[in-house]
Design a protein around this motif. Structure first.
Motif, PDB file in Angstrom:
ATOM      1  N   THR A 132      57.779 121.296  61.586  1.00  0.00           N
ATOM      2  CA  THR A 132      58.051 120.441  62.736  1.00  0.00           C
ATOM      3  C   THR A 132      59.553 120.263  62.913  1.00  0.00           C
TER       4      THR A 132
ATOM      5  N   ARG B 235      58.174 108.321  61.440  1.00  0.00           N
ATOM      6  CA  ARG B 235      56.768 108.272  61.862  1.00  0.00           C
ATOM      7  C   ARG B 235      56.498 109.323  62.936  1.00  0.00           C
ATOM      8  N   ASP B 236      57.395 109.403  63.919  1.00  0.00           N
ATOM      9  CA  ASP B 236      57.220 110.380  64.997  1.00  0.00           C
ATOM     10  C   ASP B 236      57.331 111.808  64.465  1.00  0.00           C
TER      11      ASP B 236
ATOM     12  N   ARG C   3      56.588 112.867  61.467  1.00  0.00           N
ATOM     13  CA  ARG C   3      55.372 113.187  60.715  1.00  0.00           C
ATOM     14  C   ARG C   3      54.186 113.438  61.640  1.00  0.00           C
ATOM     15  N   ARG C   4      54.244 112.907  62.832  1.00  0.00           N
ATOM     16  CA  ARG C   4      53.191 113.154  63.816  1.00  0.00           C
ATOM     17  C   ARG C   4      53.439 114.438  64.597  1.00  0.00           C
TER      18      ARG C   4
ATOM     19  N   ARG D 127      56.024 115.060  66.675  1.00  0.00           N
ATOM     20  CA  ARG D 127      56.628 114.874  67.988  1.00  0.00           C
ATOM     21  C   ARG D 127      57.998 115.547  68.045  1.00  0.00           C
TER      22      ARG D 127
ATOM     23  N   SER E 277      61.871 111.780  69.629  1.00  0.00           N
ATOM     24  CA  SER E 277      61.584 110.408  69.206  1.00  0.00           C
ATOM     25  C   SER E 277      62.652 109.482  69.773  1.00  0.00           C
TER      26      SER E 277
END
Length: 257
Positions: free
Chosen positions: A172, A212-213, A215-216, A218, A221
């Motif tokens: 990512t 958090r973003d 790890r998702r 995205r 962010s």
């Protein structure tokens, strides 16, 4: 099992230091990169003591070829599961008052180093089948506030392009666009930036929301509800208004790494 390992540039203060504390608390071993050896070693010793992780120190000036090469070597010769490109600074004077070498060095740190470290990490991570890259851009990317804004826009577009090339892989890539943050940045510049409380984000909030973003999965962010809403509105604002607002809001900055 081996602990995950993260490399953070600009780790001696501000957001970089915040990322280091957050990831150490999550059990990551760290590679801390910045120019200030004393501050890096103090941070490394503290994190090792508090979290029982391993924190390595790499003293490097990312405005130089030698500094960039040293960090690329770490990425290519050892496992880095997460790369956080955070090193950066602003110039104290405007474009016309800044020396050519100052503009060149800033461009190298904010654009060249981010590109080279990201590409080196992406190739290694893709080969291993895992990894994450976080590039710290800025809400300044949507303004016209000098070379800093131009460089941060470059980081945003580069990150989006790299994320597109890695689509479908386990790697990512995320660009983080923070607004005003409560760090040493303005104090070091000798600039007093007033404003309502809502414009100021804490380091902890920016770090937590951006990770958090990331790890998702995205690609972009934007920490903070207000800034997130602003980022959605800005594309519809005429550029002449962006230029006018940027001219009235710009202020000088200098190096914070």
């Amino acid at each position: 099992m081996m602990r995950p390992r993260a490399l953070i540039t600009g780790a001696s203060s501000g957001l970089g230091r915040g990322y280091a504390h957050n990831l150490a608390a999550d059990g990551y071993d760290l590679v801390l990169v910045a120019r200030s050896e004393e501050r890096l070693r103090e941070l490394a010793e503290r994190l090792e003591s508090e979290h029982r992780i391993r924190a390595e120190v790499v003293v490097a000036d990312l405005s130089t070829r030698t500094g960039i090469d040293a960090v690329v070597a770490v990425i290519e010769e050892s496992r880095v599961d997460v790369l956080i490109n955070n090193a950066g600074y602003g110039l104290k004077h405007g474009l016309l008052e800044s020396a050519p070498e100052e503009l060149r060095d800033q461009d190298t740190v904010l654009v060249g180093a981010v590109r080279e470290l990201s590409l080196a990490a992406a190739k290694q991570m893709r080969g291993r089948g895992r990894g994450g890259i976080v590039n710290v851009s800025s809400m300044a990317a949507v303004t016209t506030m000098g070379l800093y804004a131009a460089a941060k826009m470059s980081t945003l577009v580069f990150t989006e392009a790299l994320a597109g090339e890695l689509r479908g892989t386990p790697v990512t890539v995320t660009a983080v666009l923070p607004g005003f943050i409560k760090t040493e940045f303005h104090q070091r510049l000798g600039v007093e930036r007033s404003g309502p409380d809502w414009i100021w984000l804490s380091v902890r909030q920016v770090v937590a929301e951006s990770l958090r973003d990331a790890r998702r999965g995205r690609t972009v962010s934007v920490p903070g509800i207000t800034y997130s809403l602003a980022a959605r509105v800005v594309p519809f604002v005429p550029r002449r208004l962006i230029r006018r607002g940027s001219a009235g809001f710009a202020f000088g900055r200098r190096r914070e790494d």
